[in-house]
Design a protein around this motif. Structure first.
Motif, PDB file in Angstrom:
ATOM      1  N   HIS A 240      14.404 -19.898  14.744  1.00  0.00           N
ATOM      2  CA  HIS A 240      14.857 -18.559  14.360  1.00  0.00           C
ATOM      3  C   HIS A 240      16.081 -18.143  15.161  1.00  0.00           C
ATOM      4  N   GLY A 241      16.115 -18.519  16.450  1.00  0.00           N
ATOM      5  CA  GLY A 241      17.258 -18.152  17.275  1.00  0.00           C
ATOM      6  C   GLY A 241      18.548 -18.798  16.814  1.00  0.00           C
ATOM      7  N   VAL A 242      18.490 -20.080  16.468  1.00  0.00           N
ATOM      8  CA  VAL A 242      19.688 -20.787  16.008  1.00  0.00           C
ATOM      9  C   VAL A 242      20.141 -20.237  14.654  1.00  0.00           C
ATOM     10  N   LEU A 243      19.180 -20.012  13.743  1.00  0.00           N
ATOM     11  CA  LEU A 243      19.553 -19.478  12.429  1.00  0.00           C
ATOM     12  C   LEU A 243      20.186 -18.091  12.573  1.00  0.00           C
ATOM     13  N   ALA A 244      19.635 -17.281  13.460  1.00  0.00           N
ATOM     14  CA  ALA A 244      20.210 -15.948  13.677  1.00  0.00           C
ATOM     15  C   ALA A 244      21.617 -16.050  14.260  1.00  0.00           C
ATOM     16  N   LYS A 245      21.823 -16.993  15.169  1.00  0.00           N
ATOM     17  CA  LYS A 245      23.144 -17.191  15.773  1.00  0.00           C
ATOM     18  C   LYS A 245      24.203 -17.463  14.718  1.00  0.00           C
ATOM     19  N   HIS A 246      23.833 -18.243  13.688  1.00  0.00           N
ATOM     20  CA  HIS A 246      24.793 -18.608  12.645  1.00  0.00           C
ATOM     21  C   HIS A 246      24.681 -17.730  11.399  1.00  0.00           C
ATOM     22  N   GLY A 247      23.856 -16.720  11.463  1.00  0.00           N
ATOM     23  CA  GLY A 247      23.718 -15.806  10.334  1.00  0.00           C
ATOM     24  C   GLY A 247      23.121 -16.440   9.107  1.00  0.00           C
ATOM     25  N   LEU A 248      22.134 -17.315   9.291  1.00  0.00           N
ATOM     26  CA  LEU A 248      21.530 -18.052   8.181  1.00  0.00           C
ATOM     27  C   LEU A 248      20.160 -17.490   7.841  1.00  0.00           C
ATOM     28  N   LYS A 249      19.896 -17.379   6.558  1.00  0.00           N
ATOM     29  CA  LYS A 249      18.580 -17.003   6.053  1.00  0.00           C
ATOM     30  C   LYS A 249      17.875 -18.266   5.599  1.00  0.00           C
ATOM     31  N   PRO A 250      16.661 -18.547   6.044  1.00  0.00           N
ATOM     32  CA  PRO A 250      15.979 -19.803   5.686  1.00  0.00           C
ATOM     33  C   PRO A 250      15.896 -20.017   4.177  1.00  0.00           C
TER      34      PRO A 250
ATOM     35  N   GLY B 144      30.710 -26.493  11.069  1.00  0.00           N
ATOM     36  CA  GLY B 144      31.368 -27.445  11.937  1.00  0.00           C
ATOM     37  C   GLY B 144      30.368 -28.409  12.563  1.00  0.00           C
ATOM     38  N   TYR B 145      30.790 -29.036  13.644  1.00  0.00           N
ATOM     39  CA  TYR B 145      29.894 -29.940  14.383  1.00  0.00           C
ATOM     40  C   TYR B 145      28.886 -29.116  15.171  1.00  0.00           C
ATOM     41  N   LEU B 146      27.628 -29.526  15.132  1.00  0.00           N
ATOM     42  CA  LEU B 146      26.587 -28.844  15.894  1.00  0.00           C
ATOM     43  C   LEU B 146      25.959 -29.807  16.897  1.00  0.00           C
ATOM     44  N   PRO B 147      25.646 -29.325  18.099  1.00  0.00           N
ATOM     45  CA  PRO B 147      24.879 -30.155  19.029  1.00  0.00           C
ATOM     46  C   PRO B 147      23.511 -30.472  18.436  1.00  0.00           C
ATOM     47  N   ARG B 148      22.895 -31.533  18.924  1.00  0.00           N
ATOM     48  CA  ARG B 148      21.671 -32.054  18.313  1.00  0.00           C
ATOM     49  C   ARG B 148      20.574 -30.996  18.202  1.00  0.00           C
ATOM     50  N   GLU B 149      20.411 -30.168  19.234  1.00  0.00           N
ATOM     51  CA  GLU B 149      19.340 -29.176  19.226  1.00  0.00           C
ATOM     52  C   GLU B 149      19.562 -28.151  18.113  1.00  0.00           C
ATOM     53  N   GLU B 150      20.810 -27.715  17.934  1.00  0.00           N
ATOM     54  CA  GLU B 150      21.099 -26.756  16.878  1.00  0.00           C
ATOM     55  C   GLU B 150      20.992 -27.396  15.504  1.00  0.00           C
ATOM     56  N   LEU B 151      21.456 -28.633  15.389  1.00  0.00           N
ATOM     57  CA  LEU B 151      21.350 -29.327  14.109  1.00  0.00           C
ATOM     58  C   LEU B 151      19.891 -29.449  13.683  1.00  0.00           C
ATOM     59  N   GLU B 152      19.016 -29.749  14.630  1.00  0.00           N
ATOM     60  CA  GLU B 152      17.593 -29.860  14.314  1.00  0.00           C
ATOM     61  C   GLU B 152      17.060 -28.555  13.742  1.00  0.00           C
ATOM     62  N   ALA B 153      17.443 -27.459  14.342  1.00  0.00           N
ATOM     63  CA  ALA B 153      16.991 -26.153  13.862  1.00  0.00           C
ATOM     64  C   ALA B 153      17.541 -25.861  12.467  1.00  0.00           C
ATOM     65  N   VAL B 154      18.798 -26.223  12.230  1.00  0.00           N
ATOM     66  CA  VAL B 154      19.401 -25.977  10.918  1.00  0.00           C
ATOM     67  C   VAL B 154      18.734 -26.845   9.854  1.00  0.00           C
TER      68      VAL B 154
END
Length: 288
Positions: free
Chosen positions: A102-112, A175-185
């Motif tokens: 939820h934190g990563v999605l909120a950071k990028h303004g994404l709705k699941p 863009g490019y995301l670090p592995r932890e953020e990519l996993e959340a996305v």
């Protein structure tokens, strides 16, 4: 001179190494031959030369898929006994806390529940047709699919590709995301879509399947081998077919559930352990 005598050289791409040691080479795909317009001219020339030298001098040639083996056979006009299929693998998805997602999605303004593409932004990935297909959806359909989220670094002509696709409403590039953020996305996606023109394997498709994300991908090259029976497959050059697949999967929850299960089963058939064992066998054969 720095390393001393070598027992074996492994070229992991179409870059021919200056060594007299027995050569094992990996040919991931022949996209530079089959879709030359999707690569820069200097890249085509360099890699065609590397491919020529590898075909002349390698003792063992490893390919990621049966599709690439058949492409090499078509190029040579004959079966080459040096060629071995060594599929890549996919790891079990790491554990990730719900609050982290939820934190990563909120950071990028994404709705699941969005559409997700992961890969280099370049012509071969066929994003222009994907975005055309997405743009042709009705408002009601887009409410079901969510936004189209693109993740990955810019490659050749990436800036030009992005200038075209980001002009459409509902298309986002992270863009490019670090592995932890990519996993959340990954975890926030509703559908993974990968309509590439040509792939020697298609690792992002397997990574999505391993996470239980229903997949739409191409029924060409190695993507056909991975996707058939576990994903919705499309002609990547047919915008309307891509559009219809997006509509169908977004509207059919039962189909999404089935593809999620079938995808997990397919991903489980690709362990890295097999990749290592087959590669080592190729090394031993090359050294005689």
């Amino acid at each position: 001179h720095i390393l001393g005598p070598l027992d074996l050289t492994h070229a992991p791409s179409l870059v021919y190494p200056p060594s007299r040691a027995p050569l094992v080479a990996t040919v991931h795909d022949l996209g530079v031959v089959k879709y030359p317009s999707t690569f820069p001219v200097h890249w085509r020339l360099f890699h065609r030369q590397g491919l020529r030298l590898i075909l002349e001098r390698a003792r063992v040639i490893l390919v990621d898929s049966e599709s690439t083996r058949q492409d090499l056979r078509s190029l040579n006009g004959r079966r080459d006994p040096r060629v071995r299929v060594v599929p890549l693998g996919v790891e079990d998805p790491p554990q990730i806390a719900e609050e982290s997602v939820h934190g990563v999605l909120a950071k990028h303004g994404l709705k699941p529940g969005y559409l997700l593409f992961v890969g280099t932004i370049e012509p071969r990935k066929n994003l222009s047709r994907l975005v055309q297909a997405y743009a042709s959806l009705s408002w009601e359909d887009k409410m079901k699919t969510g936004e189209l989220v693109l993740v990955g670094p810019r490659g050749w002509l990436g800036r030009w590709e992005l200038s075209r696709v980001l002009s459409q409403d509902g298309v986002r590039w992270l863009g490019y995301l670090p592995r932890e953020e990519l996993e959340a996305v990954f975890r926030g996606a509703g559908i993974f879509v990968y309509p590439s023109l040509h792939e020697g394997f298609g690792l992002p498709v397997l990574e999505a399947m391993a996470r239980g994300i229903p997949v739409i991908t191409s029924r060409t090259s190695a993507l056909r081998d991975i996707g058939e029976g576990a994903a919705l497959t499309v002609d990547p050059e047919d915008v309307m077919e891509i559009r219809n697949a997006l509509r169908r999967l977004a509207s059919d929850g039962e189909l999404r559930h089935r593809l999620a299960e079938w995808g997990r089963e397919r991903a489980a058939q690709y362990p890295w352990k097999r990749t290592v064992e087959l590669t080592l066998r190729g090394y031993m054969d090359a050294m005689g």
